[in-house]
Write an enzyme that holds these catalytic residues in place. Structure first.
Site, mmCIF file in Angstrom:
data_model
loop_
_atom_site.group_PDB
_atom_site.id
_atom_site.type_symbol
_atom_site.label_atom_id
_atom_site.label_comp_id
_atom_site.label_asym_id
_atom_site.label_seq_id
_atom_site.Cartn_x
_atom_site.Cartn_y
_atom_site.Cartn_z
ATOM 1 C CG ASN A 31 0.144 6.197 5.148
ATOM 2 O OD1 ASN A 31 0.106 5.788 3.991
ATOM 3 N ND2 ASN A 31 1.148 5.882 5.941
ATOM 4 C CB CYS B 212 -3.143 1.540 3.080
ATOM 5 S SG CYS B 212 -2.067 0.638 1.933
ATOM 6 C CG HIS C 8 -2.673 -4.480 -1.409
ATOM 7 N ND1 HIS C 8 -2.887 -3.859 -0.201
ATOM 8 C CD2 HIS C 8 -1.798 -3.701 -2.099
ATOM 9 C CE1 HIS C 8 -2.162 -2.737 -0.157
ATOM 10 N NE2 HIS C 8 -1.506 -2.619 -1.299
ATOM 11 C CG ASN D 219 -2.277 7.340 1.606
ATOM 12 O OD1 ASN D 219 -3.236 7.729 0.948
ATOM 13 N ND2 ASN D 219 -2.401 6.459 2.585
#
Length: 270
Positions: free
Chosen positions: A13, A209, A151, A76
C-alpha cells in the site's frame, strides 16, 4: 517551486509523503492530490500523505486518496510516518489521535478505540451493526466498525472467490453509507488467523489496508470467531492486530522507504 517527497509503502500500500512541518507547501487541493497519485503522469501512489505541525500532538497527518478526497485515517500510512519520524509519536488525524512507536516487527500503532454505533459508522439509518440485515448478491449479514474511518466486513469461506473489483464500488457508493465505506471480505482460517481482501474507499483494490485489517479483526473478535490477537494476511503480507483489555486496537507491521525525490509544483497546477 520544487517540493521534496518520500515514496513509501506498507505491505505494498504505497504513499507519497510530503513533510510540511518545517517548510510550507503549496495548498493541497483535490486536483493536486489526484495528479500526484496518477501512476502514468504523476509520481503514483494509493494515498498522498502530508505531515504538518500540530498543537495537540507531535505532528498532524493528512491523508488524500488517489481520487483526491481527504479521509480520516490510514493505518499503513501511520506506520510510514512513524518510521520517518524515527521515535515514538502522538499523531493527530481527522479520525482522532493515534500513537506510533518502533517495535521488533516494524512499527506498532495504537489506533484508538473501535466504534460500533450506527451513527458513528455512519449509516443512513439505525440498524444493528453486529449483523446488518442487508446484502449484495451472495455477500450478506456484514458487520460494521469505525476505526477512525468506516468499514463494512463480510465473512466468507473464500475471500479470493468474491468479485470485489465489481461489488466493491457498488457497496462503497450505496446510499446506506452517506460518507461511503471501505469494503472488506475476510476468511477466518484459525482462532488467530484471518485472510483479507479490501476495496478501499476512493482508491479501489489495495494490496494492504491497515484500518481494514483492524476493523476486520475487531469484527471477527466481536462475533467470537477469533481470539483477541490475530494475524491478518492481506495480498501484500501480514499485520498483527490486538484488541487490548483497555479497549484499544494495536496494529503492528512493517513500513518501507522506497526512494526520495522532488517535483515541480507548477507542473501540477499548484
Amino acid at each position: 517551486m520544487r517540493v521534496p517527497f518520500v515514496k513509501m509503502h506498507g505491505l505494498g500500500n504505497d504513499f507519497v509523503v510530503l513533510d510540511a512541518r518545517a517548510e510550507p507547501l503549496p495548498a493541497i487541493t483535490t486536483a493536486l492530490a489526484s495528479a500526484l497519485a496518477d501512476r502514468k503522469t504523476g509520481i503514483g501512489c494509493d494515498q498522498l500523505i502530508v505531515m504538518e505541525r500540530s498543537d495537540i500532538a507531535d505532528f498532524r497527518m493528512r491523508i488524500f486518496n488517489s481520487d483526491g478526497g481527504e479521509v480520516e485515517s490510514c493505518g499503513n500510512a501511520a506506520r510510514a510516518v512513524g518510521l520517518l519520524h524515527g521515535a515514538p509519536a502522538r499523531i493527530e488525524t481527522l479520525g482522532g489521535l493515534i500513537e506510533a512507536s518502533p517495535a521488533a516487527a516494524g512499527i506498532a500503532v495504537d489506533m484508538g478505540e473501535p466504534r460500533f454505533e450506527w451513527d458513528q459508522i455512519p449509516l443512513a439509518y439505525a440498524m444493528d451493526t453486529h449483523a446488518m440485515p442487508v446484502g449484495w448478491e451472495r455477500l450478506d449479514l456484514p458487520t460494521a466498525v469505525n476505526v477512525g474511518n468506516p468499514h463494512i466486513i463480510f465473512f466468507v469461506a473464500d475471500c479470493d472467490a468474491v468479485e470485489l473489483d465489481r461489488l466493491g464500488p457498488e457497496i462503497e457508493h450505496d446510499p446506506l453509507f452517506p460518507e461511503r465505506i471501505n469494503v472488506n471480505v475476510a476468511a477466518v482460517t484459525a482462532r488467530d488467523a484471518i485472510r483479507l481482501r479490501v476495496w478501499e474507499r476512493g482508491a479501489g483494490l489495495t494490496r494492504a489496508c491497515g484500518t481494514g485489517a483492524c476493523a476486520t479483526a475487531i469484527g471477527a473478535m466481536r462475533r467470537g470467531l477469533t481470539d483477541r490477537a490475530v494475524t491478518v494476511t492481506l495480498p501484500g503480507g501480514p499485520l498483527r492486530i490486538e484488541w487490548t483489555a483497555a479497549n484499544r486496537i494495536v496494529m503492528t507491521g512493517p513500513a518501507t522507504e522506497s526512494f526520495r525525490g522532488s517535483f515541480d509544483s507548477a507542473a501540477f497546477g499548484a
